[in-house]
Design a protein around this motif. Structure first.
Motif, PDB file in Angstrom:
ATOM      1  N   HIS A  52       0.718  -1.237   0.096  1.00  0.00           N
ATOM      2  CA  HIS A  52      -0.001   0.134   0.106  1.00  0.00           C
ATOM      3  C   HIS A  52       0.760   1.233  -0.006  1.00  0.00           C
ATOM      4  O   HIS A  52       0.591   2.220  -0.865  1.00  0.00           O
ATOM      5  N   LYS A  53       2.056   1.165   0.735  1.00  0.00           N
ATOM      6  CA  LYS A  53       2.673   2.325   0.750  1.00  0.00           C
ATOM      7  C   LYS A  53       3.379   2.825  -0.576  1.00  0.00           C
ATOM      8  O   LYS A  53       3.269   4.036  -0.811  1.00  0.00           O
ATOM      9  N   ALA A  54       3.841   1.854  -1.236  1.00  0.00           N
ATOM     10  CA  ALA A  54       4.485   1.872  -2.345  1.00  0.00           C
ATOM     11  C   ALA A  54       3.558   2.696  -3.433  1.00  0.00           C
ATOM     12  O   ALA A  54       3.989   3.489  -4.161  1.00  0.00           O
ATOM     13  N   GLU A  55       2.415   1.961  -3.307  1.00  0.00           N
ATOM     14  CA  GLU A  55       1.371   2.598  -4.579  1.00  0.00           C
ATOM     15  C   GLU A  55       0.999   4.138  -4.064  1.00  0.00           C
ATOM     16  O   GLU A  55       0.796   5.000  -4.968  1.00  0.00           O
ATOM     17  N   VAL A  56       0.802   4.508  -2.790  1.00  0.00           N
ATOM     18  CA  VAL A  56       0.478   5.726  -2.400  1.00  0.00           C
ATOM     19  C   VAL A  56       1.725   6.700  -2.690  1.00  0.00           C
ATOM     20  O   VAL A  56       1.651   7.857  -3.371  1.00  0.00           O
ATOM     21  N   GLU A  57       3.001   6.316  -2.431  1.00  0.00           N
ATOM     22  CA  GLU A  57       4.019   7.268  -2.871  1.00  0.00           C
ATOM     23  C   GLU A  57       4.379   7.313  -4.340  1.00  0.00           C
ATOM     24  O   GLU A  57       4.687   8.498  -4.892  1.00  0.00           O
TER      25      GLU A  57
END
Length: 560
Positions: free
Chosen positions: A168-173
């Motif tokens: 999820h974090k990579a997608e948001v970044e």
């Protein structure tokens, strides 16, 4: 017990306690959810028979717990800070199949959430997970996305455990990086000005409403903004709360997102309620035409008098719109040596504004007395006064520079001149005269400005003659002529006029011929110097007709 938001009526104390315990949960920053959280949410939703919603921050901490659909959980204001996204993600349960609803996706978009997830519950067990992210403006679909709209992208629904390892974090970044990249590209193209969506309202005016909207774009550019889109809304009856309706506001919010605009500018004056509700519904900065004009005046005010006039107009506009916001405006102002609760912060602010208005009014009265004394001295000397009036950006200052000694160069901006600039000049057959520049007029001139600038406009009322400067090259010149004449009548100005058709070198021959047929006037190009001698002669004749006596040296060489 932590606060539970939403539809909590009828819940048992034990159920509220279990909901409150969700605040202790933590999800890894790079994960959508954990198996333990999925089981807990499913069990609670089944037990209370209602959906449960969680709002989590970027670190995976639960910041709000609610009962009901995604729209029932309020999102904190001002959470975004310097980020493109809000920094919050929303996870909620669905007790029936059907995927993400339109209201769910509207919550995602309108609040700029990092993501929105819906967990389907069946017999108290978590089943399918639906996950959606915002779509970059004008983004194209990637192969892994099943469905792409203009505002969001929905990933394929899967059993929730298949999303446990989703980064999820990579997608948001990646999304924030793309949003920032597009913003940098737009800034290189448009400059660093504030990007704005312009909204005009057509209540049956037709072409006139389009002219208002074009003028709003010109005002925006003068104020330093970048008008990226113009939207004309046909609405015979205005919405008392949202002006153009809540549905249209959602469209404008979507348009602002895709154009990377942070401001909505309306062509009508908004009531305090409308401004507040529109800002709340869109999350964007909201301005109306009056605020925009006041901003331009503040930008161009250089002299103490002009600055006092503009500040007074701004305060008079702000006073009825001063409203409290939550606890900040409900603090008590009492202290040691007082009795009772004292004043609220809102009351203190309002009182201070009123005191400042009184102070500025007295200050402007002093300027008015000085002007009156200067006018009396001019009358004793017998020097005629000619006031230059006209629509804003019609070329008044440039024409004054061509007619008088020591004039200032004009600028191709709206309201570039705020102070009445008076200069000496010479007219053949009359002698020495005084030319004075004035504030430009505009359609629906804000009443706050007319009130604040009444001392300046007295120069027009006291003038022996007016030069009405009309931009002959401007589309809709006849409409602008009528606007100026109506405002002069409203101000009680009865002085004779000489019409100067400025920028004649840029006007189409037919347009110039049409204006002369309808209105008369002298074609002039102040920059090229053509028509200036003819205008001087027309001014001299007009002054002699109203009884101005020629001075002994009236045939002396004129100023150049």
């Amino acid at each position: 017990m932590e606060k539970i938001f939403g539809k909590t009526e009828g819940l048992k104390k034990s159920e509220l306690k279990r909901l409150s315990n969700l605040y202790r949960r933590r999800v890894p920053a790079d994960r959508v959810l954990t198996p333990e959280l999925a089981q807990a949410l499913a069990g609670l939703s089944q037990e209370i028979g209602r959906p449960v919603s969680l709002l989590l921050d970027r670190e995976g901490r639960v910041v709000r717990v609610g009962v009901g659909d995604a729209k029932d959980l309020p999102i904190p204001e001002g959470a975004r800070g310097e980020r493109r996204l809000s920094g919050y993600r929303l996870l909620h349960t669905h007790l029936a199949k059907g995927g993400l609803s339109r209201p769910d996706l509207s919550v995602l978009f309108l609040n700029r959430l990092d993501s929105l997830a819906a967990l389907e519950v069946e017999d108290g067990r978590p089943t399918t997970l639906h996950l959606a992210f915002l779509s970059p403006p004008k983004a194209l679909a990637a192969s892994r996305w099943e469905h792409v709209t203009e505002d969001w992208r929905i990933l394929p629904p899967k059993p929730y455990f298949q999303y446990l390892d989703f980064d999820h974090k990579a997608e948001v970044e990646a999304l924030e990086e793309e949003l920032a990249r597009q913003a940098r590209v737009r800034e290189l193209v448009d400059g660093s000005g504030e990007r704005a969506i312009l909204v005009g309202v057509d209540r049956g005016e037709g072409p006139e409403a389009e002219a208002y909207l074009s003028e709003l774009a010109e005002l925006t550019r003068t104020a330093g903004g970048v008008p990226v889109k113009k939207v004309l809304v046909f609405r015979p009856h205005l919405d008392p709360r949202y002006l153009v309706g809540l549905g249209k506001l959602e469209e404008l919010k979507s348009l602002a997102y895709h154009e990377n605009a942070s401001t909505l500018i309306f062509g009508l004056e908004l009531t305090p309620t409308q401004a507040r509700e529109i800002e709340r519904a869109t999350g964007l900065k909201v301005l109306d035409r009056t605020q925009l004009i006041l901003d331009i005046f503040a930008l161009h005010a250089k002299t103490p008098e002009a600055q006092a006039q503009v500040e007074l107009a701004q305060l008079r506009y702000l006073l009825p719109r001063l409203v409290g916001k939550g606890k900040e405006m409900s603090r008590l102002g009492g202290g040691i040596g007082t009795r009772g609760p004292g004043e609220t912060k809102l009351e203190v602010d309002r009182r201070r504004l009123q005191e400042r208005i009184v102070h500025l009014s007295h200050k402007l009265e002093a300027f008015t007395r000085r002007r009156e004394e200067a006018r009396r001295q001019r009358k004793r000397r017998g020097v005629p006064l000619i006031a230059v009036v006209g629509y804003t950006n019609a070329g008044k200052t440039t024409l004054l520079s061509a007619l008088a000694r020591g004039g200032e160069p004009g600028e191709d901006k709206l309201f570039a001149t705020l102070r009445p600039l008076t200069r000496r000049g010479f007219l053949p057959g009359v002698g020495e005269v005084l030319f004075t520049d004035t504030v430009g007029f505009i359609r629906q001139m804000p009443k706050e400005l007319l009130t604040a600038f009444r001392a300046t406009l007295e120069e027009v009322r006291e003038a022996d003659l007016l030069i009405h400067v009309l931009d002959a090259s401007e589309e809709g010149a006849m409409g602008r002529y009528r606007v100026v004449e109506e405002l002069l009548a409203k101000l009680g100005v009865e002085a004779p006029r000489v019409l100067a058709l400025s920028k004649a070198d840029r006007a189409a021959p037919y347009d110039l011929f049409y204006l002369r047929e309808k209105l008369g006037g002298v074609p002039v190009s102040a920059l090229k110097g053509t028509g200036v001698s003819e205008l001087r002669e027309a001014l001299a004749e007009a002054l002699l007709r109203v009884g101005v006596r020629p001075q002994p040296w009236a045939q002396a060489p004129q100023y150049t």
